[in-house]
Design an enzyme around this catalytic site. Structure first.
Site, mmCIF file in Angstrom:
data_model
loop_
_atom_site.group_PDB
_atom_site.id
_atom_site.type_symbol
_atom_site.label_atom_id
_atom_site.label_comp_id
_atom_site.label_asym_id
_atom_site.label_seq_id
_atom_site.Cartn_x
_atom_site.Cartn_y
_atom_site.Cartn_z
ATOM 1 N N CYS A 54 -2.935 4.839 2.733
ATOM 2 C CA CYS A 54 -4.050 4.003 2.244
ATOM 3 C C CYS A 54 -5.059 4.004 3.621
ATOM 4 O O CYS A 54 -4.862 4.159 4.724
ATOM 5 C CB CYS A 54 -3.632 2.629 2.543
ATOM 6 S SG CYS A 54 -4.747 1.415 2.003
ATOM 7 N N CYS B 263 0.859 -1.207 -0.144
ATOM 8 C CA CYS B 263 0.054 -0.022 0.040
ATOM 9 C C CYS B 263 0.818 1.526 -0.047
ATOM 10 O O CYS B 263 1.949 1.108 0.490
ATOM 11 C CB CYS B 263 -0.998 0.229 1.315
ATOM 12 S SG CYS B 263 -1.879 -1.546 1.614
ATOM 13 N N CYS C 158 -5.970 1.692 -2.171
ATOM 14 C CA CYS C 158 -5.137 3.036 -2.414
ATOM 15 C C CYS C 158 -4.647 2.728 -3.676
ATOM 16 O O CYS C 158 -3.874 3.767 -4.026
ATOM 17 C CB CYS C 158 -4.135 2.864 -1.219
ATOM 18 S SG CYS C 158 -2.810 1.706 -1.252
ATOM 19 N N CYS D 145 -2.603 -3.163 -3.536
ATOM 20 C CA CYS D 145 -3.791 -2.738 -2.625
ATOM 21 C C CYS D 145 -4.908 -2.325 -3.586
ATOM 22 O O CYS D 145 -4.572 -1.601 -4.366
ATOM 23 C CB CYS D 145 -3.647 -2.011 -1.495
ATOM 24 S SG CYS D 145 -4.972 -1.525 -0.339
#
Length: 361
Positions: free
Chosen positions: A43, A39, A73, A70
């Site tokens: 995030c 991330c 994000c 991810c």
């Protein structure tokens, strides 16, 4: 004894806990070993436990270690690219349509739910689909009028249902008749004065102040005003002296509030940016990215910067309160010295001039 700086990973961990999208320790990614994802530090997901966290300098090293991006994000920007493409297609449809497509039609064509598409469109463009469509109609109307079309024909060609809609909510900042004449016949009163920022020129219509220029020779300031209103008639007006004095006093002591009637002309997005600028309290600053996020359009940072540069009413519309993300001063139409002085007058003394500056215009 000098204090020992904390290790880099400790700084990164603090950025993760604070969801800092622009950490002072530099760009990095963090991975969650229990979930197998990596991330960005901003995030919105719940922060992992420290023992389950690894840090990486780039996407390639995170993927090489076996982690995937991810979905929340979007560290690789893949979802953002899809959103931009979908919004670009919607904008093209609006441009090609004679009437304004409904939100349901645009969302269905893009393959998203209406509320999700609306949020996505605003994030990318900074305005709603309706506002974007109104701007398209305004451009069509302006183009038709400039080409000499009759007002009734231009209104119909632009997609307005009737002339009353144009007069009720002017899309041009003036009546269609005045636009057809290239703003000929419109009178702008002007007045000059000396100020702490140097020469000061103010222009006003019957609706209010439409231009403020300073820190340049009067000929240059008048030239700027004429470029904005190329066919209007400028006339010196002693009755504007009190307004000019109030603006000069504000330049001298910018911490004091100044309330004047304004004639603000701009696109729907420019007006949103200028309204957001007016909402920044005196003595505070925002970054361009921060202002875009505050407006609900985090992807429109560059458009926000352009709108700040096109602001005709500084310092009443306080674009001087927008600085670089690191606190540096960036380009200002009336010069960095003026921007620094305005901020200092409001009690902001921690900004510093950038070594390399790109002018706003």
């Amino acid at each position: 004894m000098d204090s020992i700086a904390p290790p880099l990973d400790d700084l990164r961990w603090q950025a993760v806990l604070g969801r800092d999208a622009a950490p002072a320790c530099g760009d990095f990614l963090y991975a969650v070993t229990t979930q197998g994802v990596f991330c960005r530090p901003g995030c919105p997901a719940r922060p992992p436990l420290r023992r389950n966290t690894r840090f990486f300098a780039c996407i390639a090293t995170a993927e090489a270690a076996g982690f995937r991006a991810c979905k929340r994000c979007d560290p690789k920007g893949e979802r953002a690219a899809l959103h931009r493409d979908a919004v670009a297609a919607a904008c093209a449809l609006i441009e090609a349509s004679e009437t304004i497509p409904s939100l349901a039609t645009l969302a269905a064509r893009a393959g998203y739910a209406r509320h999700h598409f609306l949020r996505m469109f605003r994030e990318v463009t900074g305005v709603t689909p309706r506002s974007f469509a109104e701007s398209v109609r305004g451009r069509r109307l302006q183009s038709a009028l400039a080409g000499g079309a009759r007002v009734a024909d231009a209104v119909a060609e632009a997609g307005f249902g009737s002339e009353s809609r144009v007069y009720g909510r002017p899309a041009l900042g003036m009546t269609p008749g005045a636009a057809r004449r290239g703003a000929r016949g419109e009178v702008i009163s002007i007045a000059r004065a000396e100020s702490v920022m140097g020469p000061l020129l103010v222009g006003a219509t019957a609706r209010g102040v439409c231009f403020i220029g300073f820190a340049e020779p009067f000929d240059a300031l008048e030239g700027d005003l004429r470029r904005r209103f190329p066919h209007a008639t400028l006339q010196e007006d002693p009755a504007l002296a009190e307004t000019v004095a109030a603006i000069a006093a504000h330049l001298r002591e910018p911490a004091a509030a100044l309330h004047l009637p304004l004639d603000i002309r701009g696109t729907a997005f420019q007006r949103r940016v200028w309204e957001a600028l007016q909402a920044i309290p005196s003595g505070e600053t925002r970054s361009y990215a921060g202002l875009a996020a505050q407006m609900g359009a985090p992807a429109a940072t560059r458009a926000v910067a352009r709108a700040c540069a096109q602001n005709p009413l500084a310092p009443i519309i306080p674009c001087h309160r927008v600085v670089a993300k690191d606190g540096n001063l960036t380009g200002y139409r009336w010069g960095l010295a003026a921007k620094k002085r305005l901020l200092a007058g409001e009690g902001v003394d921690r900004v510093r001039s950038a070594e390399a500056v790109t002018p706003e215009r």
